[in-house]
Motif scaffolding. Structure first.
Motif, short mmCIF file in Angstrom:
data_model
loop_
_atom_site.label_atom_id
_atom_site.label_comp_id
_atom_site.label_asym_id
_atom_site.label_seq_id
_atom_site.Cartn_x
_atom_site.Cartn_y
_atom_site.Cartn_z
N PRO A 206 0.83 -1.22 0.00
CA PRO A 206 0.00 0.00 0.00
C PRO A 206 0.86 1.26 0.00
CG PRO A 206 0.13 -0.87 2.22
CD PRO A 206 0.90 -1.83 1.36
N LEU A 207 1.70 1.40 -1.03
CA LEU A 207 2.65 2.51 -1.07
C LEU A 207 1.95 3.86 -1.11
CD1 LEU A 207 5.44 1.29 -3.50
CD2 LEU A 207 5.56 1.51 -1.03
N VAL A 208 2.52 4.81 -0.38
CA VAL A 208 2.10 6.20 -0.43
C VAL A 208 3.13 7.01 -1.23
CG1 VAL A 208 1.64 8.28 0.92
CG2 VAL A 208 0.83 6.05 1.73
N THR A 209 4.40 6.64 -1.09
CA THR A 209 5.48 7.34 -1.77
C THR A 209 6.37 6.34 -2.49
OG1 THR A 209 5.51 9.11 -0.12
CG2 THR A 209 7.49 8.84 -1.47
N LEU A 210 6.58 6.57 -3.79
CA LEU A 210 7.47 5.73 -4.59
C LEU A 210 8.45 6.64 -5.31
CD1 LEU A 210 8.37 3.05 -5.79
CD2 LEU A 210 6.57 3.29 -7.52
N ILE A 211 9.74 6.51 -4.98
CA ILE A 211 10.79 7.34 -5.56
C ILE A 211 11.72 6.46 -6.38
CG2 ILE A 211 12.64 8.98 -5.09
CD1 ILE A 211 11.30 9.57 -2.41
N VAL A 212 11.75 6.67 -7.70
CA VAL A 212 12.58 5.87 -8.60
C VAL A 212 13.37 6.80 -9.51
CG1 VAL A 212 12.55 3.70 -9.87
CG2 VAL A 212 10.52 4.40 -8.67
N LYS A 213 13.78 7.94 -8.99
CA LYS A 213 14.52 8.91 -9.80
C LYS A 213 15.93 8.41 -10.10
CE LYS A 213 16.16 11.51 -5.80
NZ LYS A 213 16.25 12.81 -5.12
N HIS A 214 16.50 8.92 -11.19
CA HIS A 214 17.87 8.61 -11.59
C HIS A 214 18.10 7.11 -11.75
CE1 HIS A 214 18.95 12.76 -11.32
NE2 HIS A 214 18.73 12.84 -10.04
N ASN A 215 17.36 6.51 -12.66
CA ASN A 215 17.56 5.14 -13.07
C ASN A 215 17.61 5.11 -14.60
OD1 ASN A 215 17.53 2.95 -10.78
ND2 ASN A 215 16.11 4.54 -10.10
N PHE A 216 17.32 3.97 -15.18
CA PHE A 216 17.37 3.85 -16.64
C PHE A 216 16.02 3.41 -17.19
CE2 PHE A 216 21.70 2.98 -15.09
CZ PHE A 216 22.40 3.97 -15.76
N LEU A 217 14.97 3.93 -16.63
CA LEU A 217 13.62 3.54 -17.02
C LEU A 217 13.21 4.23 -18.32
CD1 LEU A 217 11.84 3.69 -13.55
CD2 LEU A 217 12.81 1.69 -14.70
N THR A 218 12.59 3.45 -19.21
CA THR A 218 12.01 3.98 -20.43
C THR A 218 10.50 3.79 -20.36
OG1 THR A 218 12.16 1.86 -21.60
CG2 THR A 218 14.09 3.31 -21.69
N ASN A 219 9.81 4.21 -21.39
CA ASN A 219 8.35 4.03 -21.39
C ASN A 219 7.96 2.56 -21.34
OD1 ASN A 219 8.88 6.78 -22.92
ND2 ASN A 219 6.83 6.88 -22.05
#
Length: 369
Positions: free
Chosen positions: A107-120
Motif C-alpha cells: 500500500p505505497l504512499v510514496t514511490l521514488i525511482v529517480k535517476h535510473n534507466f527507465l524507459t516508457n
C-alpha cells in the motif's frame, strides 16, 4: 491546505525552497525504517538482508519505509513485495531498467525511482486499481513520452517527471484531480495542453527548461496556483489572463525571449535642459507667480512626478531612470516590478526601501512581452 508543498525537483537541478516540503517524510516512520542507502549492494545482498525481518512477524508488519537509494540494483528485490504495510519505497540512483507494479503488493504512499534507466516500456502497462500512491518520482530517467498509465493514479498529490526527454503532456492529465505539485522541468515539451487548466488543486507547477513558446489562456483557471516556474523556455508573451492568479506568489521567467526583449528595449537618455531647470524649481520649491513664465511652462511644471524612492525628494518629467527587479527563486522579490526613478543615484538606494505596490499592480508587471 493541511501542509505545504514542494516544487523542488529531486532531479538534476535543485531549488532552495525551504518553505515548501512534501507531506511524506522519513521522520514520520521513526523506528519503522529499513535504511540500506549508499551501501552499493546488489539485489542478492539486499534480499538476504531483508530476510531477517520475516523471522519476527511483528517486526515485519511494523516496517513502513525501505530506503534503497544509491545501490547497484538492476531489479527490485523480491522480498520488498512481502512487506504488506510498506508506505515508502526509495529506489533512486540505481540501475533499474524495469519497474513492476509494486502497488498490487504494497500500500505505497510514496514511490521514488529517480535517476535510473527507465524507459516508457519499463513501466507497467497499468497500475493496481486500488492504490494509495500520493507521491511518484520518476525524474532523471529516459522517458520519451508522458506515461499514460500515471493518469490513472487519481490519488496522486506530488508528481515529478523532470529531467526526462518528454515532448508532450498527456491530454488525460485532467484525471489527476488531487494533484498539488507537478514538476515537468528539464524535458523537451513544446506545447502545454489546455486541459492543464482543469487541475483545480494544483499549487505548484514547473515547466522550466523546455521549448514552450506559448501558454494556454485557461492557465488562469488554476486559482490555487502559488508557484510557477517558466524559466529557460521560448516564451515571447504571457496570456493576459495570468493576472487572475491572485494566489501566485512565486514566478520564474529568466532566460525567455520576453525578458531579454524587455531589457534590450530599456534606455536611459540624459534629461534635457528644460527638465533639469524644472527639477531645480520643484526641488527647492522656488515660487513661480503668474506671468513669470509662459503658460506652457506652467503646465509643464504641473506634470512633475515624484521619485518612488521615499528618501528622495527629487522629481522627473519626461526623462527618468527605468529600473526593473526580476522575480526568481534565486532572488528576494516575488514578482517583476518596474521603477521610474529620477536619477541613476536613486537606483542604488531603492532595493529595500521602496514599498511594494498592491498585488494586482505587480501581476500586471509580469506581462513583459
Amino acid at each position: 491546505m493541511n501542509g505545504s508543498v514542494s516544487l523542488q525537483d529531486p532531479a538534476d537541478e535543485e531549488y532552495s525552497m525551504d518553505t515548501y516540503t512534501s507531506d511524506s517524510s522519513d521522520s514520520d516512520h521513526s523506528g519503522r525504517v529499513v535504511d540500506l542507502a549508499y551501501r552499493l549492494l546488489d539485489v542478492t545482498a539486499i534480499d538476504q538482508h531483508l530476510d531477517q525481518y520475516f523471522d519476527n512477524k511483528k517486526r515485519f508488519i511494523e516496517i513502513e519505509s525501505i530506503m534503497l537509494r544509491h545501490n547497484r540494483l538492476s531489479s527490485i528485490p523480491e522480498n520488498v513485495s512481502r512487506f504488506s504495510n510498506l508506505k515508502t519505497l526509495d529506489l533512486s540512483n540505481n540501475m533499474l531498467k524495469t519497474l513492476p507494479d509494486i502497488l498490487q503488493f504494497c500500500p505505497l504512499v510514496t514511490l521514488i525511482v529517480k535517476h535510473n534507466f527507465l524507459t516508457n516500456d519499463s513501466l507497467p502497462k497499468s497500475f493496481a486499481r486500488k492504490n494509495t500512491l500520493k507521491e511518484l518520482n520518476l525524474s532523471g530517467n529516459q522517458l520519451t513520452e508522458f506515461p499514460e498509465q500515471i493518469c490513472d493514479l487519481v490519488n496522486l498529490r506530488y508528481l515529478y517527471l523532470g529531467g526526462n526527454k518528454m515532448s508532450t503532456i498527456s491530454r488525460n492529465i485532467y484525471k489527476l484531480t488531487n494533484i498539488q505539485v507537478l514538476y515537468l522541468g528539464g524535458n523537451e515539451i513544446v506545447e502545454v495542453p489546455p486541459v492543464l487548466g482543469q487541475l483545480k488543486t494544483l499549487q505548484a507547477l514547473a515547466l522550466c527548461e523546455n521549448k514552450i513558446e506559448t501558454l494556454p489562456f485557461n492557465i488562469a483557471d488554476l486559482h490555487g496556483l502559488k508557484s510557477l516556474q517558466l524559466h529557460k523556455n521560448r516564451l515571447r508573451v504571457l496570456p493576459p489572463e495570468i493576472v487572475a492568479l491572485k494566489n501566485l506568489s512565486e514566478l520564474s521567467l529568466r532566460e525567455n525571449p520576453l525578458v531579454v526583449q524587455f531589457i534590450s528595449e530599456m534606455s536611459n537618455n540624459p534629461p534635457s535642459l528644460l527638465e533639469l531647470a524644472a527639477r531645480v524649481v520643484k526641488l527647492y520649491d522656488i515660487p513661480v507667480a503668474d506671468g513669470d513664465l509662459p503658460r506652457t511652462l506652467h503646465k509643464y511644471l504641473e506634470t512633475a512626478n515624484h521619485c518612488v524612492n521615499p528618501k528622495c525628494k527629487g522629481v522627473y518629467f519626461d526623462n527618468r531612470v527605468e529600473h526593473i527587479k526580476f522575480v526568481d527563486f534565486c532572488g528576494k522579490y516575488r514578482l517583476p516590478l518596474l521603477h521610474y526613478l529620477c536619477s541613476v543615484k536613486c537606483r542604488k538606494t531603492t532595493k529595500e526601501e521602496v514599498p511594494e505596490p498592491s498585488r494586482s499592480y505587480m501581476m500586471k508587471k509580469v506581462l513583459l512581452g
